[in-house]
Every structure is written in structure tokens, then in C-alpha cells.
Design a protein around this motif. Structure first.
Motif, PDB file in Angstrom:
ATOM      1  N   PRO A   5     -66.628  78.550  -6.829  1.00  0.00           N
ATOM      2  CA  PRO A   5     -66.078  77.124  -6.345  1.00  0.00           C
ATOM      3  C   PRO A   5     -67.191  76.492  -5.775  1.00  0.00           C
ATOM      4  N   SER A   6     -67.077  75.278  -6.147  1.00  0.00           N
ATOM      5  CA  SER A   6     -68.039  74.206  -5.540  1.00  0.00           C
ATOM      6  C   SER A   6     -67.912  74.101  -4.374  1.00  0.00           C
ATOM      7  N   SER A   7     -66.875  74.063  -3.552  1.00  0.00           N
ATOM      8  CA  SER A   7     -66.943  73.876  -1.984  1.00  0.00           C
ATOM      9  C   SER A   7     -67.718  75.084  -1.360  1.00  0.00           C
ATOM     10  N   LEU A   8     -67.873  76.084  -2.028  1.00  0.00           N
ATOM     11  CA  LEU A   8     -68.850  77.000  -1.250  1.00  0.00           C
ATOM     12  C   LEU A   8     -70.261  76.876  -1.497  1.00  0.00           C
ATOM     13  N   ASP A   9     -70.672  75.992  -2.336  1.00  0.00           N
ATOM     14  CA  ASP A   9     -72.041  75.478  -2.564  1.00  0.00           C
ATOM     15  C   ASP A   9     -72.432  74.249  -1.822  1.00  0.00           C
ATOM     16  N   VAL A  10     -72.664  74.277  -0.604  1.00  0.00           N
ATOM     17  CA  VAL A  10     -72.796  73.076   0.047  1.00  0.00           C
ATOM     18  C   VAL A  10     -74.088  72.229  -0.471  1.00  0.00           C
ATOM     19  N   PRO A  11     -75.047  72.782  -0.660  1.00  0.00           N
ATOM     20  CA  PRO A  11     -76.444  71.915  -1.345  1.00  0.00           C
ATOM     21  C   PRO A  11     -75.712  71.082  -2.351  1.00  0.00           C
ATOM     22  N   PHE A  12     -75.202  71.923  -3.176  1.00  0.00           N
ATOM     23  CA  PHE A  12     -74.702  71.373  -4.630  1.00  0.00           C
ATOM     24  C   PHE A  12     -73.653  70.059  -4.456  1.00  0.00           C
ATOM     25  N   THR A  13     -72.714  70.461  -3.511  1.00  0.00           N
ATOM     26  CA  THR A  13     -71.661  69.541  -3.147  1.00  0.00           C
ATOM     27  C   THR A  13     -72.373  68.090  -2.455  1.00  0.00           C
ATOM     28  N   ARG A  14     -73.348  68.197  -1.808  1.00  0.00           N
ATOM     29  CA  ARG A  14     -74.067  67.119  -1.210  1.00  0.00           C
ATOM     30  C   ARG A  14     -74.911  66.336  -2.202  1.00  0.00           C
ATOM     31  N   ALA A  15     -75.515  67.135  -3.273  1.00  0.00           N
ATOM     32  CA  ALA A  15     -76.417  66.713  -4.137  1.00  0.00           C
ATOM     33  C   ALA A  15     -75.609  65.689  -5.047  1.00  0.00           C
ATOM     34  N   ARG A  16     -74.504  66.396  -5.581  1.00  0.00           N
ATOM     35  CA  ARG A  16     -73.395  65.679  -6.462  1.00  0.00           C
ATOM     36  C   ARG A  16     -73.041  64.378  -5.796  1.00  0.00           C
ATOM     37  N   ALA A  17     -72.578  64.266  -4.495  1.00  0.00           N
ATOM     38  CA  ALA A  17     -72.365  63.249  -3.931  1.00  0.00           C
ATOM     39  C   ALA A  17     -73.256  62.061  -3.665  1.00  0.00           C
ATOM     40  N   HIS A  18     -74.688  62.601  -3.565  1.00  0.00           N
ATOM     41  CA  HIS A  18     -75.653  61.695  -3.443  1.00  0.00           C
ATOM     42  C   HIS A  18     -75.769  61.056  -4.975  1.00  0.00           C
ATOM     43  N   LEU A  19     -75.730  61.641  -6.001  1.00  0.00           N
ATOM     44  CA  LEU A  19     -75.885  61.215  -7.428  1.00  0.00           C
ATOM     45  C   LEU A  19     -74.625  60.114  -7.703  1.00  0.00           C
ATOM     46  N   LEU A  20     -73.561  60.521  -7.221  1.00  0.00           N
ATOM     47  CA  LEU A  20     -72.490  59.380  -7.483  1.00  0.00           C
ATOM     48  C   LEU A  20     -72.609  58.320  -6.817  1.00  0.00           C
ATOM     49  N   ARG A  21     -73.009  58.608  -5.705  1.00  0.00           N
ATOM     50  CA  ARG A  21     -73.357  57.260  -4.940  1.00  0.00           C
ATOM     51  C   ARG A  21     -74.339  56.432  -5.811  1.00  0.00           C
ATOM     52  N   ILE A  22     -75.321  56.724  -6.003  1.00  0.00           N
ATOM     53  CA  ILE A  22     -76.270  56.189  -6.739  1.00  0.00           C
ATOM     54  C   ILE A  22     -75.704  55.333  -8.145  1.00  0.00           C
ATOM     55  N   PHE A  23     -74.985  56.267  -8.841  1.00  0.00           N
ATOM     56  CA  PHE A  23     -74.493  55.675 -10.058  1.00  0.00           C
ATOM     57  C   PHE A  23     -73.471  54.478  -9.743  1.00  0.00           C
ATOM     58  N   GLU A  24     -72.628  54.829  -8.662  1.00  0.00           N
ATOM     59  CA  GLU A  24     -71.716  53.698  -8.254  1.00  0.00           C
ATOM     60  C   GLU A  24     -72.642  52.358  -7.932  1.00  0.00           C
ATOM     61  N   GLN A  25     -73.456  52.629  -7.129  1.00  0.00           N
ATOM     62  CA  GLN A  25     -74.350  51.265  -6.998  1.00  0.00           C
ATOM     63  C   GLN A  25     -74.963  50.600  -7.698  1.00  0.00           C
ATOM     64  N   TYR A  26     -75.363  51.218  -9.047  1.00  0.00           N
ATOM     65  CA  TYR A  26     -76.241  50.956 -10.214  1.00  0.00           C
ATOM     66  C   TYR A  26     -75.048  50.054 -11.135  1.00  0.00           C
ATOM     67  N   LEU A  27     -73.720  50.690 -10.955  1.00  0.00           N
ATOM     68  CA  LEU A  27     -72.697  49.759 -12.029  1.00  0.00           C
ATOM     69  C   LEU A  27     -72.567  48.405 -11.547  1.00  0.00           C
ATOM     70  N   SER A  28     -72.774  48.116 -10.230  1.00  0.00           N
ATOM     71  CA  SER A  28     -72.324  46.915  -9.497  1.00  0.00           C
ATOM     72  C   SER A  28     -73.929  46.193  -9.300  1.00  0.00           C
ATOM     73  N   ALA A  29     -74.842  46.587  -9.864  1.00  0.00           N
ATOM     74  CA  ALA A  29     -76.249  46.183  -9.647  1.00  0.00           C
ATOM     75  C   ALA A  29     -76.801  45.261 -10.746  1.00  0.00           C
TER      76      ALA A  29
END
Length: 333
Positions: free
Chosen positions: A64-88
């Protein structure tokens, strides 16, 4: 590459670097910019992507991804960058593929986060294997007799002929065209051999018949079969001296399915294999055109195949090589 070459020419004339971060960073940035545009913050993405990528095998096996904290944080960071990119404004330089994806997402009123998930799903197959394919090609060739010189000679000769045929086309702006048109059999063979020698892919199938016998085993409906492609690639029945890296192996003989499956096979064969091969060849041509690359034999580390990340393409390296980069006079891009 050009700016680094100019910096070295104006300074010490050479630089000693670890091969893996040099190659991985270069391939990662180049491919990301090609897909998402030249202004996309590719370098900001790489550390989180590496963390994300290293967790994929465990997640694929059911962690479960919830048990992999580094993965969860990394994925959240990547998605934030993509969301910012879509409006830039940088989004205006995206490739036709990304333009089409975002157009479909907006036409169906997808949220910014859902669209970002889709973009991350495109980034992962683009970057999960190609940087390591380039790395292993160089690492294996540097330790082979003659080093990179046979490839350098082939690229130089092909470039000279190509420039005669295209006198009005600056080579620096036409490398992709050159790679698509030039005959580079030695480089092509070296790439194919690297993929044979340094891949560890699995192909997984589910039994649909009620009962079937395969290799002396009885399999029932719902059973999963895992094919280890590496076992196939290291078979002495198919490849002579299969445990040896031979960069000219594919120059005189072509091995095809089902004996050679670097991109998998059947319905799960990699859809991006032609892009990956072009990407690998183009980056290697740029690199060999710009720099003379030699092993630092004095106190350099060594590299071998890592144990983790098996089943998903290129084997990850354990350790690294130290190399000396020297700008090439008269041949730089």
C-alpha cells in the motif's frame, strides 16, 4: 553539453565526474524538455522522480502506498509541479502529445490534479529506463577493449558524410535528423547488446483456461506466470558467450522475438520503444561529438549490477565509474 564544453575550454581543459549523475541528469532533462517544453523545471523534478521510481516495484507487488512515506511525499511533490505547470506560460512550449492530453482533460472537465496524475503517468515510462540504458552503454563500452573509440570513429565518419550532403544544415540543429538518416551499425549493435546484457524485465501473464500444462507443470485458471526475460537473454542456447558483453554481437546477426525481448512482448510490449531507441542514440551521438571520455583509472570506483528494481527494465547500477571529460577540438556541436 555545449556550455560545459566551453567552460572547460576556458578553464582547466578537463573535468573528472561520476558517470551516473552526469548521464542520468543529462538524459532526464533532455527528455523531459522534449516532452513538456524547454521551460519546464526538469531539474526540480529529478530528485522526487528518483524516489518515486525506486518504489514502483514494491507498489506493483501490492505494498500500500500509504506505508511508503518517501514515495507518498515524492508523488505529492511531482503532482504539485505538474499542476503549477498547467497554469504557467511554460506550458505553451509543450509537445503535441502533451497538448493533446491536456486538451482532452480540459474538454472533459478534469481537475488540475487528475490531469497532473495523467502527466506523471506519461513521465514515468519516459524516464524509468532510458537514462540507465545510456549509462550502461557507456559504462560497458568504457570497460571493453578499445573503449568508446570505435563508436567515436563511426560517428565522426558518418557526420563528415552527412555534412557533405547537407552543407546548409548546422549539425548542432540537425542531430535528430542525422541520427534518423545516418547508418550507424556499430552504435546500433552496441545499444542492442546493452539492452540484452543489462535488462531484467518480467512479463506477467494470467492463465485464462480452466487447466493447461506448460513445461511439465499444470496451471489452473487464475494462476500467474512470470517470464524472466533476463534468463532468455543469458541463454547459451541462443547467444554465444551470453554472459559476456560483446558490442558487435548484433552487427552480423539480428536476434528477434521470441529470443530477444528487451521491451517485453505481446500485448505488454513497450509502446515507446522506438522513441527510447532514438533518444538513446541521439544522446550518445551528442555526447561523443562533444567530449572525449576516458576512465579515471587512478582512483576511480567500480560498478556492478544492483539487486533491486528487477522486473521493470534496465537493471540499476550499484556503485559508479569515475570518468574524465575533455572537450573535443574541431568536432564539438
Amino acid at each position: 553539453m555545449r556550455s560545459l564544453a566551453e567552460e572547460l575550454k576556458a578553464g582547466a581543459g578537463h573535468r573528472t565526474v561520476l558517470l551516473l549523475p552526469f548521464i542520468h541528469g543529462g538524459v532526464f532533462d533532455a527528455a523531459t524538455h522534449a516532452l513538456f517544453g524547454p521551460s519546464f523545471p526538469a531539474s526540480k523534478l529529478q530528485p522526487s522522480f528518483s524516489t518515486f521510481d525506486s518504489s514502483v516495484p514494491a507498489l506493483a507487488m501490492g505494498l500500500p502506498s500509504s506505508l511508503d512515506v518517501p514515495f507518498t511525499r515524492a508523488r505529492a511533490h511531482l503532482l504539485r509541479i505538474f499542476e503549477q505547470y498547467l497554469s504557467a506560460p511554460a506550458f505553451a512550449g509543450a509537445s503535441e502529445l502533451i497538448d493533446s492530453v491536456v486538451h482532452v482533460a480540459r474538454a472533459h472537465a478534469w481537475s488540475g490534479r487528475d490531469t497532473a496524475v495523467w502527466l506523471l503517468a506519461l513521465l514515468w515510462p519516459l524516464q524509468a529506463n532510458s537514462p540507465f540504458a545510456v549509462y550502461w552503454l557507456l559504462a560497458l563500452m568504457l570497460r571493453a577493449p578499445g573503449g568508446l573509440e570505435p563508436l567515436v570513429q563511426e560517428v565522426d565518419a558518418a557526420r563528415a558524410e552527412w555534412e557533405k550532403a547537407h552543407p546548409a544544415a548546422p549539425f548542432a540543429d540537425s542531430v535528430v535528423q542525422f541520427v534518423g538518416e545516418a547508418q550507424l551499425p556499430r552504435l546500433t549493435s552496441a545499444v542492442q547488446e546493452t539492452l540484452r546484457y543489462a535488462t531484467g524485465s518480467f512479463s506477467v501473464r494470467c492463465v485464462e483456461a480452466e487447466s493447461v500444462r506448460l513445461g511439465g507443470y499444470e496451471l489452473r485458471k487464475g494462476d500467474h506466470i512470470v517470464c524472466s526475460v533476463r534468463s532468455l537473454h543469458l541463454s547459451e542456447d541462443i547467444f554465444e558467450d551470453a554472459g559476456k558483453f560483446m558490442p558487435t554481437r548484433f552487427m552480423d546477426r539480428q536476434h528477434k522475438q521470441p529470443s530477444y525481448l528487451p521491451f517485453g512482448g505481446g500485448i505488454s510490449q513497450c509502446e515507446g520503444r522506438f522513441l527510447a531507441l532514438s533518444q538513446i542514440r541521439t544522446f550518445v551521438v551528442l555526447l561523443l561529438t562533444t567530449f572525449d571520455i576516458k576512465l579515471d583509472d587512478r582512483h576511480g570506483p567500480d560498478v556492478r549490477f544492483g539487486e533491486g528494481q528487477r522486473g521493470f527494465g534496465m537493471i540499476r547500477p550499484k556503485g559508479d565509474l569515475q570518468v574524465i571529460l575533455t572537450p573535443r577540438e574541431g568536432h564539438a556541436i
